[in-house]
Design a protein around this motif. Structure first.
Motif, PDB file in Angstrom:
ATOM      1  N   GLU A  45      -8.890  -5.722   3.576  1.00  0.00           N
ATOM      2  CA  GLU A  45      -9.037  -5.304   2.178  1.00  0.00           C
ATOM      3  C   GLU A  45      -8.908  -3.790   2.082  1.00  0.00           C
TER       4      GLU A  45
ATOM      5  N   VAL B 235       0.839  -1.199   0.000  1.00  0.00           N
ATOM      6  CA  VAL B 235       0.000   0.000   0.000  1.00  0.00           C
ATOM      7  C   VAL B 235       0.876   1.253   0.000  1.00  0.00           C
TER       8      VAL B 235
ATOM      9  N   THR C 177       0.473   0.785  -4.758  1.00  0.00           N
ATOM     10  CA  THR C 177      -0.138  -0.203  -5.657  1.00  0.00           C
ATOM     11  C   THR C 177      -1.643  -0.020  -5.808  1.00  0.00           C
ATOM     12  N   VAL C 178      -2.303   0.558  -4.791  1.00  0.00           N
ATOM     13  CA  VAL C 178      -3.748   0.784  -4.905  1.00  0.00           C
ATOM     14  C   VAL C 178      -4.063   2.258  -5.154  1.00  0.00           C
TER      15      VAL C 178
ATOM     16  N   ALA D 176      -9.149  -0.571  -0.542  1.00  0.00           N
ATOM     17  CA  ALA D 176      -9.628  -0.086  -1.843  1.00  0.00           C
ATOM     18  C   ALA D 176      -9.048   1.294  -2.092  1.00  0.00           C
TER      19      ALA D 176
ATOM     20  N   ARG E 161      -6.588   3.175  -7.633  1.00  0.00           N
ATOM     21  CA  ARG E 161      -6.009   2.368  -8.713  1.00  0.00           C
ATOM     22  C   ARG E 161      -6.331   0.888  -8.595  1.00  0.00           C
ATOM     23  N   GLY E 162      -7.134   0.515  -7.598  1.00  0.00           N
ATOM     24  CA  GLY E 162      -7.480  -0.893  -7.474  1.00  0.00           C
ATOM     25  C   GLY E 162      -7.618  -1.326  -6.030  1.00  0.00           C
ATOM     26  N   ARG E 163      -7.714  -2.635  -5.853  1.00  0.00           N
ATOM     27  CA  ARG E 163      -7.910  -3.209  -4.526  1.00  0.00           C
ATOM     28  C   ARG E 163      -6.783  -4.171  -4.195  1.00  0.00           C
ATOM     29  N   LEU E 164      -6.551  -4.319  -2.895  1.00  0.00           N
ATOM     30  CA  LEU E 164      -5.559  -5.271  -2.395  1.00  0.00           C
ATOM     31  C   LEU E 164      -6.181  -5.983  -1.202  1.00  0.00           C
TER      32      LEU E 164
ATOM     33  N   GLY F 285      -5.143  -9.135  -5.815  1.00  0.00           N
ATOM     34  CA  GLY F 285      -5.563  -7.825  -6.313  1.00  0.00           C
ATOM     35  C   GLY F 285      -4.433  -7.179  -7.075  1.00  0.00           C
ATOM     36  N   THR F 286      -4.026  -6.004  -6.657  1.00  0.00           N
ATOM     37  CA  THR F 286      -2.953  -5.302  -7.358  1.00  0.00           C
ATOM     38  C   THR F 286      -1.597  -5.964  -7.136  1.00  0.00           C
TER      39      THR F 286
END
Length: 357
Positions: free
Chosen positions: A268, A140, A144-145, A270, A273-276, A295-296
């Motif tokens: 999780e 994070v 990445t998200v 959010a 750029r996306g979820r992890l 995820g990412t």
């Protein structure tokens, strides 16, 4: 090194690197094996609200007060005594590690007003430092998200009510149920991901033991005590949400006794750029020895799910001043106190002094 629970109210060994008060499950299963793993010398006192226990506590504080005798003091007693004992040991000049929760929910403002030297206070949060959680936090932080929009933290147990009828499930002594028990671990991880902002409680729903089916819900890893006949007056499931000034949400679900095939913890995140997502298991109930990121980032992180390993890792970080701080522990309890207030829980108002084992 000789380590083990003290007989009666006395000390186990004199002198050493650590002074610890408490001889319950977490002391026996977490701290004592960790001391052995690290090669630390420890003096452990079994304290309680009886003449022998009070004498042992006096001996522990006296030992901590001696210059250089106890660089670290650990408070591993029942919840209702955490704040008072942490304050007593801080007053000796030692660094102090207190088991979670740092205080009871209705003690948060008292703790803040006490002006404790929080730079010397640490709170037990061993799971923040496990390899799978560290990898999540790093991913994070690496972006990445993107910018975080929300963090959701869930811990469901199939049968995990700790000693029903003991101090663990009596609000006056524990401060609460599953939210006060599992919540600090989930919130510590979530707040670390968010950067420890101020948050406002949005909603809270608490399922009381009296309103739920609890048969077969007792944990299998914690033996019953000799006199577990206190009222079971705490929540066994909790859903709560908070929001910070930037509009980022934190959502939590914790349950001691849930309709699931197996115990599980999910974190999780959010973002823009996306979820992890991290699928893992906090605690020490039987379960997988692998954390899975998806995820990412996709990764599988092997885990050594042993109390001695998790606590030894945390103790090394306390020694380096890099563990969860007292200020963070109080921030977590402020979130929990807000959730209890929003959920309509009436505070007993004072901590109990007669804490049974």
């Amino acid at each position: 090194m000789k380590t083990g629970a003290a007989d009666g109210g006395g000390a186990m060994e004199t002198g050493g690197d650590v002074v610890m008060v408490g001889a319950g499950w977490i002391a026996r299963q977490g701290y004592l094996p960790a001391f052995a793993r690290l090669g630390w010398r420890a003096t452990c006192f079994d304290t309680g609200d009886d003449p022998a226990g009070r004498a042992a506590l006096g001996q522990a504080i006296d030992l901590a007060r001696r210059s250089g005798a106890a660089p670290l003091c650990i408070v591993a007693t029942p919840n209702a005594s955490h704040l008072a004992l942490a304050g007593a040991f801080l007053a000796t000049g030692c660094r102090v590690l207190v088991e979670k929760p740092a205080c009871l929910p209705w003690e948060v403002e008292t703790a803040a007003a006490a002006a404790l030297p929080l730079e010397r206070l640490f709170v037990s949060t061993p799971f923040r430092f496990r390899p799978d959680v560290v990898r999540l936090i790093e991913a994070v932080a690496e972006g990445t998200v993107g910018e975080i929009r929300s963090v959701e933290a869930t811990w469901r147990r199939r049968s995990g009510i700790p000693r029903p009828g003991s101090w663990y499930t009596a609000r006056r002594l524990s401060g609460g149920g599953v939210l006060a028990d599992l919540g600090p671990h989930l919130l510590d991880t979530a707040m670390t991901l968010l950067g420890w902002p101020e948050m406002t409680v949005l909603a809270a729903r608490l399922t009381a033991a009296a309103d739920a089916q609890t048969d077969g819900g007792a944990s299998t890893w914690m033996a019953a005590g000799a006199a577990d006949d206190l009222p079971l007056d705490v929540e066994i499931a909790a859903d709560a949400s908070w929001r910070d000034a930037r509009g980022r949400d934190l959502r939590l679900h914790a349950s001691w006794h849930d309709d699931v095939a197996a115990d599980a913890t999910v974190i999780e995140v959010a973002g823009t750029r996306g979820r992890l997502r991290l699928d893992t298991l906090f605690g020490f109930a039987p379960g997988p020895s692998l954390g899975r990121l998806s995820g990412t980032v996709d990764a599988s992180i092997p885990l050594r799910r042993q109390p001695s390993a998790d606590f030894a890792r945390m103790l090394r970080l306390v020694q380096q001043g890099r563990a969860a701080t007292g200020a963070q522990g109080l921030a977590v309890m402020r979130l929990i106190a807000g959730a209890y207030d929003r959920g309509g829980v009436v505070s007993p108002g004072t901590a109990a002094t007669d804490v049974p084992r």
